[in-house]
Motif scaffolding. Structure first.
Motif, mmCIF file in Angstrom:
data_model
loop_
_atom_site.group_PDB
_atom_site.id
_atom_site.type_symbol
_atom_site.label_atom_id
_atom_site.label_comp_id
_atom_site.label_asym_id
_atom_site.label_seq_id
_atom_site.Cartn_x
_atom_site.Cartn_y
_atom_site.Cartn_z
ATOM 1 N N PHE A 1 0.830 -1.207 0.000
ATOM 2 C CA PHE A 1 0.000 0.000 0.000
ATOM 3 C C PHE A 1 0.868 1.262 0.000
ATOM 4 C CE2 PHE A 1 -2.242 3.377 2.318
ATOM 5 C CZ PHE A 1 -3.385 3.504 1.538
ATOM 6 N N GLU A 2 1.975 1.227 0.746
ATOM 7 C CA GLU A 2 2.853 2.391 0.845
ATOM 8 C C GLU A 2 3.666 2.617 -0.423
ATOM 9 O OE1 GLU A 2 5.221 1.624 4.242
ATOM 10 O OE2 GLU A 2 3.600 2.002 5.691
ATOM 11 N N GLU B 1 -4.808 3.853 -7.062
ATOM 12 C CA GLU B 1 -5.339 3.109 -8.205
ATOM 13 C C GLU B 1 -4.577 1.807 -8.408
ATOM 14 O OE1 GLU B 1 -4.399 6.237 -8.252
ATOM 15 O OE2 GLU B 1 -6.205 7.428 -8.722
ATOM 16 N N GLU B 2 -3.263 1.865 -8.275
ATOM 17 C CA GLU B 2 -2.454 0.667 -8.453
ATOM 18 C C GLU B 2 -2.732 -0.353 -7.350
ATOM 19 O OE1 GLU B 2 1.432 2.730 -10.632
ATOM 20 O OE2 GLU B 2 1.344 2.533 -8.457
ATOM 21 N N TYR B 3 -2.910 0.132 -6.134
ATOM 22 C CA TYR B 3 -3.187 -0.780 -5.026
ATOM 23 C C TYR B 3 -4.540 -1.468 -5.215
ATOM 24 C CZ TYR B 3 -3.593 -2.606 -0.292
ATOM 25 O OH TYR B 3 -3.734 -3.442 0.785
ATOM 26 N N ALA B 4 -5.523 -0.726 -5.691
ATOM 27 C CA ALA B 4 -6.834 -1.319 -5.954
ATOM 28 C C ALA B 4 -6.723 -2.401 -7.025
ATOM 29 C CB ALA B 4 -7.819 -0.232 -6.400
ATOM 30 N N PHE C 1 2.652 -6.683 -8.631
ATOM 31 C CA PHE C 1 3.258 -5.675 -7.759
ATOM 32 C C PHE C 1 4.677 -5.342 -8.205
ATOM 33 C CE2 PHE C 1 6.193 -4.799 -4.288
ATOM 34 C CZ PHE C 1 5.665 -3.618 -3.793
ATOM 35 N N TYR C 2 5.501 -6.368 -8.466
ATOM 36 C CA TYR C 2 6.895 -6.102 -8.805
ATOM 37 C C TYR C 2 7.067 -5.497 -10.192
ATOM 38 C CZ TYR C 2 8.516 -8.193 -4.494
ATOM 39 O OH TYR C 2 8.757 -8.434 -3.169
ATOM 40 N N GLU C 3 6.114 -5.696 -11.072
ATOM 41 C CA GLU C 3 6.151 -4.974 -12.341
ATOM 42 C C GLU C 3 6.005 -3.479 -12.090
ATOM 43 O OE1 GLU C 3 3.083 -6.647 -14.734
ATOM 44 O OE2 GLU C 3 4.324 -8.321 -15.451
ATOM 45 N N LYS C 4 5.085 -3.123 -11.197
ATOM 46 C CA LYS C 4 4.897 -1.703 -10.865
ATOM 47 C C LYS C 4 6.105 -1.158 -10.103
ATOM 48 C CE LYS C 4 0.745 -1.388 -12.561
ATOM 49 N NZ LYS C 4 0.856 -2.649 -13.332
ATOM 50 N N TRP C 5 6.599 -1.958 -9.140
ATOM 51 C CA TRP C 5 7.697 -1.483 -8.297
ATOM 52 C C TRP C 5 8.989 -1.298 -9.094
ATOM 53 C CZ3 TRP C 5 8.696 0.995 -4.132
ATOM 54 C CH2 TRP C 5 9.978 0.958 -3.570
ATOM 55 N N THR D 1 12.590 10.191 -4.525
ATOM 56 C CA THR D 1 11.280 10.513 -5.058
ATOM 57 C C THR D 1 10.309 9.467 -4.543
ATOM 58 O OG1 THR D 1 12.185 11.477 -7.084
ATOM 59 C CG2 THR D 1 9.880 10.773 -7.142
ATOM 60 N N PRO D 2 9.278 9.859 -3.778
ATOM 61 C CA PRO D 2 8.342 8.862 -3.238
ATOM 62 C C PRO D 2 7.808 7.946 -4.325
ATOM 63 C CG PRO D 2 7.905 11.018 -2.308
ATOM 64 C CD PRO D 2 8.924 11.221 -3.399
ATOM 65 N N ALA D 3 7.938 6.654 -4.101
ATOM 66 C CA ALA D 3 7.554 5.687 -5.129
ATOM 67 C C ALA D 3 6.099 5.840 -5.540
ATOM 68 C CB ALA D 3 7.812 4.271 -4.618
ATOM 69 N N CYS D 4 5.219 6.170 -4.593
ATOM 70 C CA CYS D 4 3.797 6.259 -4.911
ATOM 71 C C CYS D 4 3.500 7.389 -5.883
ATOM 72 C CB CYS D 4 2.966 6.427 -3.645
ATOM 73 S SG CYS D 4 3.320 7.934 -2.726
#
Length: 219
Positions: free
Chosen positions: A122-123, A128-131, A145-149, A165-168
């Motif tokens: 979540f952090e 939108e990505e978390y949903a 998740f790891y594709e986004k991260w 830079t905050p990842a979110c």
């Protein structure tokens, strides 16, 4: 171009000392400052991979002479070399990834796919990505998740800020400014490469520390 080098731990202390002599005094000291042998091997292998790529693709550049680090520790080749490209490194587990472009900026990240606490996820994601993560089937959730991260990490490293830079804030829309591609390194590791200019490589070149060792011994 992108190379994935598998660190098998084969390189002995004696050979590590030999390879360290290839590097600048600053890089030698940086590596020796690591307490754990595994960290020393990984850092050394990363730099040797950069040197290997330069000698193969840009042999006219004296990379040992122009190799520098910025204030955040990101390595680069000084502009005095006349080179307009960029390179980047990442590692996870036994893998070291090195990517290079002849023009513009580049960022690369590799991660091991493993379940996380949803609070951590979540952090790291936008709302939108978390949903979307929660909507994934269990078998695909952590690959998603790891594709986004890895994309966020790769973009942050290309920009030069990394995790400052905050990842979110690096949302899915950020891809519009970069050419981005994911690579399955093996069944448990995924990598992401982003470039500001030029094409992305179709494939990853695989090597081992043993092959890298043979290259430097031959040299």
């Amino acid at each position: 171009m992108i190379i994935a080098v598998r660190n098998t731990g084969y390189i002995s202390d004696r050979k590590q000392a030999c390879f360290l002599s290839v590097l600048s005094a600053e890089e030698q000291q940086r590596i020796l400052n690591y307490k754990r042998i595994e960290d020393r091997q990984r850092a050394l292998l990363g730099i040797l991979t950069v040197y290997y790529m330069f000698q193969h693709y840009y042999p006219y550049i004296e990379v040992a002479k122009w190799y520098r680090r910025d204030k955040r520790g990101r390595p680069y080749v000084a502009l005095s070399s006349g080179w307009q490209g960029d390179f980047n490194l990442s590692h996870a587990g036994k893998w070291i990834i090195c990517a290079m472009t002849e023009k513009g900026r580049i960022g690369v990240d590799i991660e091991e796919i493993q379940p996380l606490d949803c609070k951590v996820a979540f952090e790291c994601l936008t709302s939108e990505e978390y949903a979307s993560l929660l909507q994934q089937k269990e078998a695909n959730r952590w690959t998603f998740f790891y594709e986004k991260w890895t994309r966020k990490e790769a973009i942050g490293k290309a920009i030069g800020t990394g995790l400052l830079t905050p990842a979110c804030f690096l949302s899915i829309e950020a891809k519009n400014s970069w050419s981005i591609r994911h690579y399955c390194i093996d069944e448990a590791h995924i990598a992401c490469l982003c470039v500001s200019e030029g094409d992305l490589p179709e494939r990853v070149t695989y090597m081992t520390d043993v092959e890298m060792e043979r290259y430097w011994i031959r040299e």
